[in-house]
Write an enzyme that holds these catalytic residues in place. Structure first.
Site, PDB file in Angstrom:
ATOM      1  N   HIS A  41       0.819  -1.193  -0.089  1.00 20.72           N
ATOM      2  CA  HIS A  41       0.036   0.058   0.086  1.00 20.72           C
ATOM      3  C   HIS A  41       0.970   1.300   0.058  1.00 20.72           C
ATOM      4  CE1 HIS A  41      -3.797  -2.337   0.319  1.00 20.72           C
ATOM      5  NE2 HIS A  41      -3.297  -2.927   1.278  1.00 20.72           N
ATOM      6  N   CYS A  96       4.220 -14.064   2.317  1.00 22.95           N
ATOM      7  CA  CYS A  96       5.173 -13.927   3.523  1.00 22.95           C
ATOM      8  C   CYS A  96       5.247 -15.241   4.632  1.00 22.95           C
ATOM      9  CB  CYS A  96       4.684 -12.795   4.584  1.00 22.95           C
ATOM     10  SG  CYS A  96       5.620 -12.640   5.978  1.00 22.95           S
ATOM     11  N   GLU A 126      -5.302 -10.690   3.134  1.00 24.93           N
ATOM     12  CA  GLU A 126      -4.597 -11.566   3.733  1.00 24.93           C
ATOM     13  C   GLU A 126      -5.815 -12.537   4.568  1.00 24.93           C
ATOM     14  OE1 GLU A 126      -1.807 -10.494   6.845  1.00 24.93           O
ATOM     15  OE2 GLU A 126      -2.428 -12.456   7.913  1.00 24.93           O
ATOM     16  N   SER A 222      -3.226   1.475   4.264  1.00 24.77           N
ATOM     17  CA  SER A 222      -2.467   0.442   4.732  1.00 24.77           C
ATOM     18  C   SER A 222      -2.918  -0.035   6.081  1.00 24.77           C
ATOM     19  CB  SER A 222      -0.879   0.910   4.769  1.00 24.77           C
ATOM     20  OG  SER A 222      -0.290   0.014   5.869  1.00 24.77           O
ATOM     21  N   SER A 266       5.185  -1.192   4.902  1.00 18.80           N
ATOM     22  CA  SER A 266       5.089  -0.925   3.445  1.00 18.80           C
ATOM     23  C   SER A 266       5.707   0.609   3.118  1.00 18.80           C
ATOM     24  CB  SER A 266       3.880  -1.251   2.843  1.00 18.80           C
ATOM     25  OG  SER A 266       2.693  -0.382   3.499  1.00 18.80           O
TER      26      SER A 266
HETATM   27 FE1  F3S Z   1       5.188 -10.877   6.834  1.00 19.19          FE
HETATM   28 FE2  F3S Z   1       4.511  -9.300   9.140  1.00 19.19          FE
HETATM   29 FE3  F3S Z   1       5.406  -8.031   7.136  1.00 19.19          FE
HETATM   30  S1  F3S Z   1       3.369 -10.853   7.906  1.00 19.19           S
HETATM   31  S2  F3S Z   1       4.561  -9.062   5.392  1.00 19.19           S
HETATM   32  S3  F3S Z   1       6.706  -9.779   8.136  1.00 19.19           S
HETATM   33  S4  F3S Z   1       4.092  -7.537   8.688  1.00 19.19           S
END
Ligand code: F3S
Length: 284
Positions: A41, A96, A126, A222, A266
């Protein structure tokens, strides 16, 4: 000159780094690639990737055999993975590993006969992926966003299992688990909030109490950045959520001696640097 403290945990998390690096590599290697939605985002990063011909897919119908698609860190439901394989496209899975862990835990809960409560944001990519894995495993469950939601939807079940969207608020998670614990016979809880999120939230709590003004940087869409801003605002009313440096207002910093800065998972480092630089200019 005001004292500016930048949270050590501010900025890209491990999962976002993997996704962005994979997208850059895909653009360079294949000359063209798609992502299943904005990779993160953050408009600036999305634009940078567009420059490498890595673009957000508007609909899976756009895909042709041989195209490359990158699954972003949020993951996807298993049926989407199957559909992509059937289309004959080249899939780069940048889900992830923390999100994959939630998928595994949901499967385990279903196999052990639990009704699943997902503590997360309804409609978030997610959570859509987690629900897909729940369905695939043949289980049943609900998504709850806040305590009101939990009380209203509370299932009349004896065995309840709990997981969380990886970027959930720790306090809400604990409160929700406490409520469920006192209303069911058997409870199994997996705290699937990822380490990057817990560390970031704890650091924001500490900083927000120490400073006069808190600046949280990150996309307005986000979820993890919005939650950081909420956590900070609850402890320090002088909290402001900005996407970039030109949104800063000099009025916010009048008489401020200590200023705290954090950023969502992000938010690229260069945006954090620009914001800090601008605060320095404003505060002289
Ligand atoms: Fe993974 Fe946590 Fe970042 S789930 S994408 S490490 S915020």
């Amino acid at each position: 000159m005001a004292n500016i403290k930048v949270a050590e945990s501010a900025g890209f998390c491990f999962g976002v780094k993997i996704a962005v690096d994979s997208a850059v590599e895909a653009g360079k290697k294949f000359g063209k690639a798609f992502t299943n939605g904005p990779i993160i985002h953050n408009k600036q990063v999305v634009q940078f990737l567009e420059g490498l011909n890595v673009k957000e897919l508007k609909s899976y119908d756009q895909l042709k055999r041989g195209d490359t698609i990158l699954i972003r860190s949020h993951g996807v439901p298993p049926k989407t993975e199957r559909m992509l394989n059937q289309l004959g496209v080249n899939v780069i899975d940048a889900t992830c590993p923390f999100v994959k862990k939630v998928h595994e835990k949901v499967k385990q809960l279903v196999e052990e006969g639990y009704y699943v409560v997902i503590i997360g944001e309804e409609g978030h990519p997610e959570v859509i992926g987690i629900l897909g894995h729940l369905e695939e495993a043949g289980g049943k469950g609900i998504v709850v966003e806040n305590m009101e939601d939990l009380i209203r939807k509370f299932p009349r079940r004896n065995k309840v299992g709990v997981v969380a969207q990886t970027t959930q608020n720790e306090e809400f998670f604990e409160e929700a688990v406490g409520y469920i614990a006192s209303n069911v016979e058997e409870l199994k809880v997996f705290n699937t909030i990822c380490d990057a999120t817990s560390v970031r939230q704890e650091e924001v709590k500490r900083l927000a109490k120490e400073v006069d003004v808190m600046i949280i940087i990150g996309g307005k869409h986000s979820g993890n950045t919005r939650r950081l801003a909420q956590i900070s605002k609850a402890l320090n009313p002088n909290t402001y959520h900005v996407e970039k440096a030109d949104e800063l207002d000099s009025e916010w910093f009048k008489n401020a001696e200590n200023i705290g800065v954090s950023a969502g998972a992000s938010t690229p480092d260069w945006i954090i640097k620009e914001v800090v630089e601008r605060i320095r200019e404003i505060t002289g």
